[in-house]
Design an enzyme around this catalytic site. Sequence first.
Site, PDB file in Angstrom:
ATOM      1  CB  SER A  67      -0.917   0.014   1.221  1.00  0.00           C
ATOM      2  OG  SER A  67      -1.713  -1.143   1.248  1.00  0.00           O
TER       3      SER A  67
HETATM    4  N1  SAH Z   1      -0.315  -4.831   4.163  1.00  0.00           N
HETATM    5  C1  SAH Z   1       0.294  -5.155   2.896  1.00  0.00           C
HETATM    6  C2  SAH Z   1      -0.622  -4.821   1.749  1.00  0.00           C
HETATM    7  C3  SAH Z   1      -1.094  -6.059   1.148  1.00  0.00           C
HETATM    8  S1  SAH Z   1      -2.288  -5.898  -0.134  1.00  0.00           S
HETATM    9  C4  SAH Z   1       1.641  -4.499   2.730  1.00  0.00           C
HETATM   10  O1  SAH Z   1       2.004  -3.625   3.530  1.00  0.00           O
HETATM   11  O2  SAH Z   1       2.365  -4.880   1.807  1.00  0.00           O
HETATM   12  C5  SAH Z   1      -3.544  -6.966   0.494  1.00  0.00           C
HETATM   13  C6  SAH Z   1      -3.164  -8.406   0.720  1.00  0.00           C
HETATM   14  O3  SAH Z   1      -4.335  -9.077   1.188  1.00  0.00           O
HETATM   15  C7  SAH Z   1      -2.733  -9.164  -0.527  1.00  0.00           C
HETATM   16  O4  SAH Z   1      -1.446  -9.682  -0.316  1.00  0.00           O
HETATM   17  C8  SAH Z   1      -3.764 -10.288  -0.671  1.00  0.00           C
HETATM   18  O5  SAH Z   1      -3.226 -11.503  -1.140  1.00  0.00           O
HETATM   19  C9  SAH Z   1      -4.275 -10.418   0.754  1.00  0.00           C
HETATM   20  N2  SAH Z   1      -5.600 -11.022   0.914  1.00  0.00           N
HETATM   21  C10 SAH Z   1      -6.721 -10.844   0.168  1.00  0.00           C
HETATM   22  N3  SAH Z   1      -7.746 -11.568   0.673  1.00  0.00           N
HETATM   23  C11 SAH Z   1      -7.259 -12.231   1.770  1.00  0.00           C
HETATM   24  C12 SAH Z   1      -7.808 -13.124   2.724  1.00  0.00           C
HETATM   25  N4  SAH Z   1      -9.087 -13.506   2.672  1.00  0.00           N
HETATM   26  N5  SAH Z   1      -7.017 -13.585   3.708  1.00  0.00           N
HETATM   27  C13 SAH Z   1      -5.718 -13.210   3.791  1.00  0.00           C
HETATM   28  N6  SAH Z   1      -5.124 -12.369   2.922  1.00  0.00           N
HETATM   29  C14 SAH Z   1      -5.880 -11.875   1.925  1.00  0.00           C
END
Ligand code: SAH
Length: 217
Positions: A67
Amino acid sequence: MDAYEEPDFAARRAEMVEHQLRERGIRDARVLAAMGEVPRERFVPERRRELAYADAALPIGAEQTISQPWIVAAILQALGLRGDEEVLEIGTGSGYSTCLLGRLAKHVVSVERHSSLARAAAEALRAEAAANVELMIGDGSRGVPDRSPFDAIAVHAAAPAPPPALIEQLAEGGRMVVPVVSGKEEMLTLLRRRGAELESTAIAPCRFVPLIGAEGF
Ligand code: SAH
């Protein structure tokens, strides 16, 4: 001969804190300090390191993104952490926000559905010696009931509504931040549990990848 010069990441980090965060309304001193310390470049794929402090989300593989710094800060600030909280994070992604949560709270359980991302995140977090964070692979939309209640829950993927399972796992007085989609709009939303009531506050419009799972899309 031109020697390759390592970019001055520390200077870029300080600039990011000043111009992207402080000047745009992030006030929590602990959040600003933590984001001034954690090397975001370590959580970005090698070939995108040059862009680590850009004012934007960046691809991290598996069609997911790390993000934008301001959004990470807005989530952390809304959680109002003081250092003694049990935190649940959904969507480890790169592990950047996980690392920050580890610095701001007592303990973090973070769930990611893509094992390739979870493995890379684990490696980056080890390099940062983040010992109070625990990674799990699976569908985080159901939460982690046997580890609940949580004082704070950070959801990093957009849900059609705040997942009921996560609301149930929120401690009394606990806070959850979740991007909620309604029609074409998406709103980063803060929920606070007060007895049987759930108080909801809009933080800012946002754009996240979808939460895929039982209580997601
Ligand atoms: N906090 C992260 C941003 C990740 S983007 C950072 O700082 O890099 C959102 C993430 O949520 C993605 O990696 C995606 O694979 C994950 N995601 C989506 N649905 C999910 C679920 N049901 N359970 C766990 N992870 C999930």
